[in-house]
Design an enzyme around this catalytic site. Structure first.
Site, mmCIF file in Angstrom:
data_model
loop_
_atom_site.group_PDB
_atom_site.id
_atom_site.type_symbol
_atom_site.label_atom_id
_atom_site.label_comp_id
_atom_site.label_asym_id
_atom_site.label_seq_id
_atom_site.Cartn_x
_atom_site.Cartn_y
_atom_site.Cartn_z
ATOM 1 C CG ASP A 384 -2.154 0.923 0.958
ATOM 2 O OD1 ASP A 384 -3.218 0.391 0.594
ATOM 3 O OD2 ASP A 384 -2.025 2.166 1.102
ATOM 4 C CB CYS A 485 -15.967 0.709 -3.063
ATOM 5 S SG CYS A 485 -14.822 1.948 -2.461
HETATM 6 C C1 LIG Z 1 -9.877 0.773 -1.673
HETATM 7 S S1 LIG Z 1 -8.564 0.967 -0.633
HETATM 8 C C2 LIG Z 1 -7.966 -0.685 -0.425
HETATM 9 C C3 LIG Z 1 -8.729 -1.517 0.549
HETATM 10 C C4 LIG Z 1 -8.096 -2.866 0.774
HETATM 11 N N1 LIG Z 1 -7.898 -3.574 -0.472
HETATM 12 C C5 LIG Z 1 -8.896 -3.704 1.718
HETATM 13 O O1 LIG Z 1 -9.651 -4.570 1.263
HETATM 14 O O2 LIG Z 1 -8.785 -3.523 2.927
HETATM 15 C C6 LIG Z 1 -7.394 1.675 -1.698
HETATM 16 C C7 LIG Z 1 -6.031 1.725 -1.150
HETATM 17 O O3 LIG Z 1 -5.184 2.196 -2.174
HETATM 18 C C8 LIG Z 1 -4.092 2.832 -1.564
HETATM 19 N N2 LIG Z 1 -3.403 3.600 -2.613
HETATM 20 C C9 LIG Z 1 -3.686 4.834 -3.082
HETATM 21 N N3 LIG Z 1 -2.838 5.156 -4.072
HETATM 22 C C10 LIG Z 1 -2.000 4.106 -4.231
HETATM 23 C C11 LIG Z 1 -0.907 3.833 -5.089
HETATM 24 N N4 LIG Z 1 -0.503 4.717 -6.003
HETATM 25 N N5 LIG Z 1 -0.277 2.662 -4.968
HETATM 26 C C12 LIG Z 1 -0.664 1.760 -4.056
HETATM 27 N N6 LIG Z 1 -1.677 1.964 -3.219
HETATM 28 C C13 LIG Z 1 -2.357 3.117 -3.309
HETATM 29 C C14 LIG Z 1 -4.722 3.617 -0.453
HETATM 30 O O4 LIG Z 1 -3.790 3.931 0.540
HETATM 31 C C15 LIG Z 1 -5.817 2.655 0.018
HETATM 32 O O5 LIG Z 1 -5.378 1.937 1.124
#
Ligand SMILES: C[S@@+](CC[C@H](N)C(=O)[O-])C[C@H]1O[C@@H](n2cnc3c(N)ncnc32)[C@H](O)[C@@H]1O
Length: 629
Positions: A384, A485
């Protein structure tokens, strides 16, 4: 019924459909409806009711009602059974396959009574049951009479009641038709208020009433329109009223409205006002669903299996203890997890001993599910970009007893340079959160047009990295799952379509999820690849889960004909070919940004001064929705 039931697993019961003739329950404006109309006030309701009776929306309501009953019936009998197909755990060891003996034991105990007061929004079930019974009772009576059976007291009462109902209905019909005759030609037209007078917007009940009326006109446009107004005039009025009534920015109300036929759009907005059911996922690394259920019941938790489609989910109706602080929770026997959040992992179907990348994994709802399906074998790289969010990921990994995870903190776009060659990759992408508005109402007003350019821009970059991180030669895998989502097309089909165009070495395959609506293959004049049909959309008003989108790719080859990025082509001064069959819709605003960016680089290269303040790609942390769980 045995737990090897053949019937297909059913989606969760839908919400009770919106009833246009009932006042809203929310504590909005308390004023008595005082509707500003140009026509006779008493006349209109009968027209609305009449129209609703005869049009599709009511047919839809009836259909839904029937479906709900089916689900309830089958839930009552079967949900502890493990149907063979479409389940989330294929492996016997991972799920809660019980033997017949155990099954009977549990059924005998009647351990899953329905909540008396369903505070989680599924109270409609009881109502529906009753309605259904009512409907059937007439038929039963007829049968009894036809067979000439002796009439006992109960039967006579039933017949009397039926006669009374029929008489009431006949009277109502008569009244209705009389009113119709009187007003024929007069009330057929619904005149739209012209201006945005303040009093048009301040009386919330009147706004709601107007929404219903305008929807009704739009559904019967030829008959009810005011000839001096266009459909767009009515749509404009509707969107203004929706924005006002439900508290959305005009921009977002319009965007979301455009996803559905008008009546359905109202159902969607209504569903966003209701919380989704509380659900938990059994951690099969620590326990079985049956044991967990029993332990929670002993603590005073009222629960039921989530639905036939999952063998590990439980729905919590009410609880005497905080569900996020029970000893079972602390011991990692379950994860508090939205039902929709199970779906991408079910689609990914990770196998034991595989190397899996969860590219945007915090706080780990899906990572821990992946590890459970892998039975703690192989490896799951939980990445992440947010260091802060990684803390809760690590805590969850420990609590749930996950031992095959490697936690890392990279921008997902750096993969596969960091590490590649994975058997499967899950990209649960950062998104606008338009699917989880009931959890995060802030989305209603805090998302701007720019967000719907910046977020898809990031998603497009991430999806290419996700694809490039998979080994097409994987013996067991070679799959990528993309999920959000969000319900908007820019973040879903448009991103997947972009990936297909940039990576001809992947193709879409079935998600394996046996419910959900098909992805769009065309939207607002843009055509997407026909296989987008295989992707799945989930909606609060249809599936009683958060809005979600799931797409699954299979990588066919590690090499692909290097159709250079248009960006690169431009940088190299090559011609852009404007292919008329290009279904990727590259004339979007985000492409203008790409063009600008390339031009700036080119100018820099040539030593020509550039203008400052060019738009940047979305920040990795700003745009994330934290509401996946
Ligand atoms: C929808 S949430 C993920 C939820 C997680 N998959 C779960 O089920 O608990 C999206 C995530 O993407 C991360 N994120 C945002 N930009 C990102 C990037 N460029 N690379 C990797 N992660 C990223 C955020 O920090 C966030 O935790």
């Amino acid at each position: 019924m045995g737990y090897k039931a053949k019937n297909k697993q059913a989606p969760p019961a839908p919400l009770e459909p919106v009833k246009y003739d009932k006042p809203r329950k929310r504590g909005r404006g308390q004023k008595k409806p005082e509707i500003k109309r140009k026509r006779n006030q008493e006349e209109e309701p009968s027209v609305i009711n009449k129209k609703q009776k005869g049009t599709n929306p009511s047919a839809k309501v009836e259909k839904k009602t029937k479906k709900t009953v089916e689900v309830i019936d089958s839930e009552g009998e079967d949900l502890w059974d493990n149907a063979a197909s479409g389940s989330d755990d294929d492996d016997e060891d991972l799920d809660d396959e019980f033997d017949d003996e155990e099954d009977e034991e549990m059924e005998g105990l009647d351990v899953f009574p329905k909540a008396d007061v369903d505070f989680l929004g599924s109270g409609s079930e009881a109502e529906v049951d009753e309605e259904d019974e009512d409907e059937n009772s007439d038929e039963e009576d007829d049968e009894d009479i036809a067979e000439g059976e002796g009439l006992d007291e109960r039967k006579s009462r039933k017949i009397e009641a039926r006669k009374a109902r029929e008489a009431a209905m006949a009277e109502a019909e008569l009244l209705d038709s009389t009113m119709q005759t009187n007003i024929q030609g007069e009330t057929e037209l619904y005149e739209l208020p012209d201006e945005d007078e303040p009093e048009l917007m301040t009386d919330v009940a009147a706004v709601n009433q107007r929404i219903q009326e305008v929807v009704n006109v739009l559904n019967n446009f030829k008959e009810l329109r005011d000839p001096s107004k266009s459909r767009q005039d009515y749509m404009d009025r509707l969107i203004k009223d929706i924005a006002q009534y439900y508290g959305y920015s005009h921009f977002l109300a319009e965007k979301l409205c455009g996803l559905f036929p008008v009546s359905e759009a109202i159902e969607f907005f209504e569903a966003n006002e209701v919380p989704r059911p509380v659900t938990i996922r059994t951690n099969t690394l620590r326990t079985r669903r049956r044991d967990l259920a029993q332990a929670l019941i002993n603590r005073g938790v009222n629960l039921d299996p989530i639905g036939k489609w999952s063998k590990v989910g439980l729905q919590i109706f009410d609880s005497q203890v905080p569900i996020g602080a029970t000893p079972e929770y602390l011991a990692g026997h379950y994860m508090l997890q939205a039902a929709s959040s199970f779906l991408p992992v079910m689609a990914l179907a990770p196998q034991p001993n595989e190397r899996v990348l969860d590219m945007a994994s915090a706080p780990g709802g899906k990572t821990t599910y992946i590890a459970a399906l892998q039975k703690n074998t192989g490896m799951v790289f939980a990445n992440d970009a947010s260091k802060d969010r990684l803390k809760s990921l690590v805590a969850n990994i420990h609590r749930m007893g996950v031992k095959n995870a490697v936690v890392c903190n990279y921008d997902g776009r750096e993969f596969p340079k960091v590490v590649g060659g994975f058997d499967r990759v899950l990209l649960d992408a950062p998104c606008s959160g338009t699917g989880v508005i009931s959890k995060d109402p802030g989305v209603k007003i805090n998302k701007t047009e720019k967000d719907f350019v910046d977020i898809p821009f990031l998603q497009k970059q991430l999806i290419l990295s996700a694809i490039d991180s998979v080994d097409a030669k994987s013996k067991t895998g070679g799959y990528i799952v993309y999920s959000t989502c969000s319900v908007v097309v820019e973040e879903n089909e448009a991103v997947v379509n972009y990936a297909l165009s940039k990576r001809p070495n992947v193709k879409l395959v079935s998600t394996g999820l046996d419910f959900g609506k098909e992805g769009f293959t065309a939207f607002r004049g843009k055509n997407f690849h026909p296989t987008l049909k295989m992707t799945r959309r989930f909606y609060p008003h249809v599936h009683n889960m958060d809005g979600f989108y799931v797409a699954k790719f299979k990588k066919m080859s590690n090499k692909f004909e290097d159709k250079k990025d248009k960006k690169e082509n431009r940088e190299n001064g090559e011609d852009e070919d404007d292919d008329p069959n290009d279904y990727t819709g590259f004339n979007d605003e985000e492409d203008l940004e790409l063009i600008d960016e390339s031009k700036t680089k080119l100018r820099k290269k040539k030593g020509i001064p550039t203008h400052a303040g060019k738009p940047k790609p979305a920040s990795t942390e700003e745009n994330e929705s934290e509401k996946t769980e």
